[in-house]
Design an enzyme around this catalytic site. Sequence first.
Site, PDB file in Angstrom:
ATOM      1  N   ILE A  50       0.866  -1.174   0.000  1.00 14.05           N
ATOM      2  CA  ILE A  50       0.000   0.000   0.000  1.00 14.05           C
ATOM      3  C   ILE A  50       0.906   1.228   0.000  1.00 14.05           C
ATOM      4  CG2 ILE A  50      -2.050  -1.041   1.049  1.00 14.05           C
ATOM      5  CD1 ILE A  50      -1.259  -0.004   3.732  1.00 14.05           C
ATOM      6  N   ASP A  51       0.375   2.335  -0.485  1.00 12.50           N
ATOM      7  CA  ASP A  51       1.179   3.559  -0.614  1.00 12.50           C
ATOM      8  C   ASP A  51       1.721   4.003   0.742  1.00 12.50           C
ATOM      9  OD1 ASP A  51       0.476   3.572  -3.279  1.00 12.50           O
ATOM     10  OD2 ASP A  51      -1.067   5.113  -3.061  1.00 12.50           O
ATOM     11  N   ARG A  52       2.814   4.716   0.679  1.00 15.73           N
ATOM     12  CA  ARG A  52       3.482   5.214   1.884  1.00 15.73           C
ATOM     13  C   ARG A  52       2.539   6.039   2.777  1.00 15.73           C
ATOM     14  NH1 ARG A  52       8.892   9.011   1.540  1.00 15.73           N
ATOM     15  NH2 ARG A  52       9.118   9.444   3.754  1.00 15.73           N
ATOM     16  N   ARG A 108      -6.959   6.502  -5.454  1.00 19.23           N
ATOM     17  CA  ARG A 108      -6.689   7.939  -5.461  1.00 19.23           C
ATOM     18  C   ARG A 108      -7.022   8.564  -6.821  1.00 19.23           C
ATOM     19  NH1 ARG A 108      -0.635   7.995  -3.191  1.00 19.23           N
ATOM     20  NH2 ARG A 108      -0.862  10.253  -3.504  1.00 19.23           N
TER      21      ARG A 108
END
Length: 319
Positions: A145-147, A247
Amino acid sequence: MTEKVISAKVQFVTISDDESGQRIDNFLLAKLKGVPKSLIYRIVRKGEVRVNKGRIKPEYKLQGGDIVRIPPVRVSEKNTTPISTKLNKVAELESHILYEDEVLIVVNKPSGIAVHGGSGLSFGLIEALRALRPEARFLELVHRIDRDTSGILLVAKKRSALRNLHEQLRVKTVKKDYLALVRGQWQSHVKAVKAPLKKNELASGERIVRVSEDGKPSDTRFSIEERYQSATLVKASPVTGRTHQIRVHTQYAGHPIALDSKYGDAEFDQKMKSFGLNRLFLHAYSIRFTHPRTEEEMVITAPLDSNLKAILKRLRDEN
């Protein structure tokens, strides 16, 4: 600026049956700990990494008996943070473990921590877990998953579990649900966004994803959780697993996520900051999968952090 020698001479590694099935890029990331992902891709692309004397692509899946040539590798330690300064993060991480058994760890990843080191970071969640569980011979990310996204992350403690969960992801039997706070009033009839996504890399190395006709098919399902005056809390369930998918799909629908530095809306972000929001409001809060060993159906949820809970309270008070 100092340099660290990861590999001083050419290495030839024979792949065991237990190591087969994994991608060459993931194999190299584990073998060359501390080497940025961008450098891994560069040495593969330039043909410095070879399998059975031939060039390969980063997505090549290793087979038992393959002989991998790994070139000498040096990395600059500029802009990296030594692990010693991150030991408090390691200690904190113990309280974020939601579930653990002999083959699997499920972590509620905090926002702001990358899942692995690279791109100027020497320390990510997987490195922290390895420091936390030094006795574990095998610890690998099942997915990413994104930072800046928080929430559920699966980590395999056995290669057999990794293979099993990767297969579940491939055939799309894993169900992931995210909570996202988006700008404006999400329309009730918008229950899915199916918009193809194409990944672009800027000269700076930053990745930007755009909706594009020649992109990869991408599908996210949406439902409304709660409405506020200027925002909507939505549940987003990705069917495909593209980079930045939720997003970009929310932005494409006209409702960008709060405090999204790449795809957000400055005016909406400013209002949410005035309410006290200090991070991207995207949280992987639920996952459903089959346990790789017991075959039991697992459903695990991860609570929102205190900042996100406080924002929702503030928005309710405004209503």
